[in-house]
Design a protein around this motif. Structure first.
Motif, PDB file in Angstrom:
ATOM      1  N   LEU A  48      23.534  -1.811 -21.883  1.00  0.00           N
ATOM      2  CA  LEU A  48      23.230  -0.450 -21.446  1.00  0.00           C
ATOM      3  C   LEU A  48      23.038   0.499 -22.617  1.00  0.00           C
ATOM      4  O   LEU A  48      22.179   1.382 -22.582  1.00  0.00           O
ATOM      5  N   ILE A  49      23.823   0.316 -23.674  1.00  0.00           N
ATOM      6  CA  ILE A  49      23.727   1.244 -24.799  1.00  0.00           C
ATOM      7  C   ILE A  49      22.426   1.079 -25.572  1.00  0.00           C
ATOM      8  O   ILE A  49      22.101   1.902 -26.422  1.00  0.00           O
ATOM      9  N   HIS A  50      21.680   0.024 -25.268  1.00  0.00           N
ATOM     10  CA  HIS A  50      20.413  -0.225 -25.968  1.00  0.00           C
ATOM     11  C   HIS A  50      19.201  -0.106 -25.037  1.00  0.00           C
ATOM     12  O   HIS A  50      18.115  -0.547 -25.376  1.00  0.00           O
ATOM     13  N   VAL A  51      19.400   0.483 -23.845  1.00  0.00           N
ATOM     14  CA  VAL A  51      18.307   0.516 -22.870  1.00  0.00           C
ATOM     15  C   VAL A  51      17.119   1.315 -23.400  1.00  0.00           C
ATOM     16  O   VAL A  51      15.963   1.021 -23.080  1.00  0.00           O
ATOM     17  N   GLN A  52      17.379   2.319 -24.260  1.00  0.00           N
ATOM     18  CA  GLN A  52      16.275   3.101 -24.816  1.00  0.00           C
ATOM     19  C   GLN A  52      15.479   2.271 -25.813  1.00  0.00           C
ATOM     20  O   GLN A  52      14.255   2.408 -25.921  1.00  0.00           O
ATOM     21  N   LEU A  53      16.152   1.405 -26.548  1.00  0.00           N
ATOM     22  CA  LEU A  53      15.463   0.493 -27.463  1.00  0.00           C
ATOM     23  C   LEU A  53      14.512  -0.395 -26.670  1.00  0.00           C
ATOM     24  O   LEU A  53      13.350  -0.594 -27.055  1.00  0.00           O
ATOM     25  N   LEU A  54      14.997  -0.913 -25.536  1.00  0.00           N
ATOM     26  CA  LEU A  54      14.154  -1.778 -24.701  1.00  0.00           C
ATOM     27  C   LEU A  54      12.972  -1.000 -24.141  1.00  0.00           C
ATOM     28  O   LEU A  54      11.852  -1.526 -24.048  1.00  0.00           O
ATOM     29  N   MET A  58       8.943  -1.926 -24.681  1.00  0.00           N
ATOM     30  CA  MET A  58       7.986  -2.099 -23.590  1.00  0.00           C
ATOM     31  C   MET A  58       6.848  -1.108 -23.714  1.00  0.00           C
ATOM     32  O   MET A  58       5.686  -1.438 -23.496  1.00  0.00           O
ATOM     33  N   LEU A  59       7.169   0.133 -24.072  1.00  0.00           N
ATOM     34  CA  LEU A  59       6.148   1.170 -24.223  1.00  0.00           C
ATOM     35  C   LEU A  59       5.113   0.764 -25.258  1.00  0.00           C
ATOM     36  O   LEU A  59       3.910   0.981 -25.084  1.00  0.00           O
ATOM     37  N   LEU A  60       5.573   0.145 -26.335  1.00  0.00           N
ATOM     38  CA  LEU A  60       4.693  -0.201 -27.450  1.00  0.00           C
ATOM     39  C   LEU A  60       4.070  -1.580 -27.309  1.00  0.00           C
ATOM     40  O   LEU A  60       3.357  -2.041 -28.189  1.00  0.00           O
ATOM     41  N   GLY A  61       4.363  -2.272 -26.185  1.00  0.00           N
ATOM     42  CA  GLY A  61       3.753  -3.583 -25.963  1.00  0.00           C
ATOM     43  C   GLY A  61       4.271  -4.652 -26.891  1.00  0.00           C
ATOM     44  O   GLY A  61       3.560  -5.601 -27.216  1.00  0.00           O
ATOM     45  N   GLU A  62       5.505  -4.512 -27.335  1.00  0.00           N
ATOM     46  CA  GLU A  62       6.078  -5.505 -28.232  1.00  0.00           C
ATOM     47  C   GLU A  62       6.374  -6.796 -27.477  1.00  0.00           C
ATOM     48  O   GLU A  62       6.757  -6.765 -26.318  1.00  0.00           O
ATOM     49  N   LYS A 164      13.644  -0.657 -35.384  1.00  0.00           N
ATOM     50  CA  LYS A 164      14.376   0.595 -35.479  1.00  0.00           C
ATOM     51  C   LYS A 164      13.772   1.589 -34.495  1.00  0.00           C
ATOM     52  O   LYS A 164      12.569   1.844 -34.527  1.00  0.00           O
ATOM     53  N   THR A 165      14.597   2.125 -33.612  1.00  0.00           N
ATOM     54  CA  THR A 165      14.079   3.029 -32.586  1.00  0.00           C
ATOM     55  C   THR A 165      13.610   4.347 -33.188  1.00  0.00           C
ATOM     56  O   THR A 165      14.131   4.803 -34.206  1.00  0.00           O
ATOM     57  N   PHE A 166      12.618   4.941 -32.539  1.00  0.00           N
ATOM     58  CA  PHE A 166      12.111   6.241 -32.958  1.00  0.00           C
ATOM     59  C   PHE A 166      12.965   7.373 -32.394  1.00  0.00           C
ATOM     60  O   PHE A 166      13.075   8.440 -33.004  1.00  0.00           O
ATOM     61  N   LEU A 260       6.569  11.876 -33.004  1.00  0.00           N
ATOM     62  CA  LEU A 260       5.228  11.679 -33.588  1.00  0.00           C
ATOM     63  C   LEU A 260       5.024  10.230 -33.991  1.00  0.00           C
ATOM     64  O   LEU A 260       3.963   9.643 -33.753  1.00  0.00           O
ATOM     65  N   GLY A 261       6.036   9.630 -34.601  1.00  0.00           N
ATOM     66  CA  GLY A 261       5.940   8.227 -34.989  1.00  0.00           C
ATOM     67  C   GLY A 261       5.803   7.318 -33.780  1.00  0.00           C
ATOM     68  O   GLY A 261       5.057   6.329 -33.813  1.00  0.00           O
ATOM     69  N   LEU A 262       6.498   7.662 -32.699  1.00  0.00           N
ATOM     70  CA  LEU A 262       6.409   6.866 -31.474  1.00  0.00           C
ATOM     71  C   LEU A 262       5.007   6.932 -30.884  1.00  0.00           C
ATOM     72  O   LEU A 262       4.454   5.918 -30.445  1.00  0.00           O
TER      73      LEU A 262
END
Length: 354
Positions: A48-54, A58-62, A164-166, A260-262
């Protein structure tokens, strides 16, 4: 990649692998895939603490290993990368996806064979979500580890990535969900909270893009009946980035970070390409409809007075090309008949010929 293991409770856990701008592999708890709503909270409990990383991956198509719970976290944005929930060593792309000599494509691969843990160990992102916990148990929140730390025979939950998350974590959401687990809040309520957070996060990200895209649409007053409709202005990434200063995601989202980087990374992903193509197609259809509306409201008889037969026939042919449109006003067909009726009989015969 999805790895399936049976347990004493009749459950299962999956390992999923996704490739794209970045590659990744995920092992997750088996979730029902025949329902309209994926129980994302149950799938993500240990991470759960990494849900934003996931969400960013997904957003970036990794390339990442996971199934429905991940692909659904981008709603309402459509996930445009490839998705193979049941991949095996017998699939024709097996060699392509497991080779170390080239970067993997943007794809989510679901597998049921532990062999893939070793075969896809070179993927940049691996998520392993273990078996479902029994009621009352609080799953331990795992830490992000480097891919090199992945052990082939290890079945414990974990995230293995150098990404590394934005954006910074939403600590308020994490505390709320963890407290809900302590208080035995129903899983359905937890899933609803998590989905709402991801929905609002995606909307905050995509709304500035929607606003900028809408600004590229020609003004309606620039559309005239007897000329081709004006073109949609090109999407300029730098102009969009400048617009974020006053109309960026900070207006609707409290999360801080390198937005901006995201966005720059998003522009390189298949998800941006899919979103842009869909929006451009919709805007083109809107322009076509407005052009037809202008034609229907024009005085066709007055227009034909000083036009040559060649110009009139050309108009007929152009209007007939538009007859394939399901949104075509029926008055356009009447216009065509009126135009043809003004021509000499020999031309009328040719134009009326099926």
């Amino acid at each position: 990649m999805v790895e399936l293991h049976s347990d004493s409770h009749g459950g299962a856990h999956h390992v999923l692998t996704v490739r794209g701008a970045l590659t990744s592999m995920v092992e997750l708890q088996s979730c029902p895939i025949d329902t309209g709503i994926v129980p994302c909270f149950r799938c993500f409990q240990p991470v759960l603490i990494h849900v934003q990383l996931l969400w960013e991956l997904m957003l970036l198509g990794e390339p990442l290993v996971m199934v429905l719970a991940l692909t659904s976290c981008l709603a309402p944005l459509r996930y445009c990368c490839d998705f193979r929930p049941y991949f095996t060593i017998h699939d024709s792309e097996f060699k392509e996806f497991t080779t170390r000599t080239q970067a993997p494509p943007s794809i989510i691969v679901g597998v049921t064979n532990p062999f893939f843990i070793k075969t896809l160990q070179h993927w940049p992102h691996i998520l392993r979500v273990g078996e479902l916990r029994m009621a009352g148990e609080l799953p331990k929140q795992v830490k992000v580890k480097k891919p090199a730390k992945l052990k082939t025979l290890d079945t414990k939950p974990g995230i293995y990535t150098s990404y590394k998350t934005f954006l910074h974590k939403d600590k308020t959401l994490i505390k709320r969900l963890l407290k809900g687990m302590q208080r035995k809040r129903p899983s359905e309520v937890q899933s609803a909270l998590l989905r709402r957070h991801l929905l609002e996060l995606t909307q905050s990200f995509i709304i500035p893009l929607e606003h900028y895209m809408a600004s590229l649409m020609p003004l309606q007053r620039a559309i005239t009946p007897w000329k081709n409709p004006p073109q949609i202005r090109p999407f300029c990434q730098e102009d969009f980035m400048k617009s974020l200063e006053h109309a960026g995601p900070q207006l609707t989202c409290v999360l801080k970070g390198d937005w901006l980087g995201l966005y720059r990374r998003f522009f390189k992903s298949p998800n941006f390409d899919g979103w842009f193509r869909q929006r451009h197609r919709e805007m083109t259809q809107k322009l076509e409809a407005l052009h037809l509306e202008a034609i229907c409201e024009a005085d066709i008889v007055a227009w034909m007075k000083d036009k040559s037969e060649v110009e009139i026939v050309d108009l007929v042919l152009k209007l007939r090309e538009k007859l394939v449109s399901p949104s075509l006003p029926c008055t356009v067909s009447l216009y065509i008949d009126t135009i043809i009726g003004s021509l000499p009989e020999d031309l009328q015969a040719v134009l009326h010929h099926p």
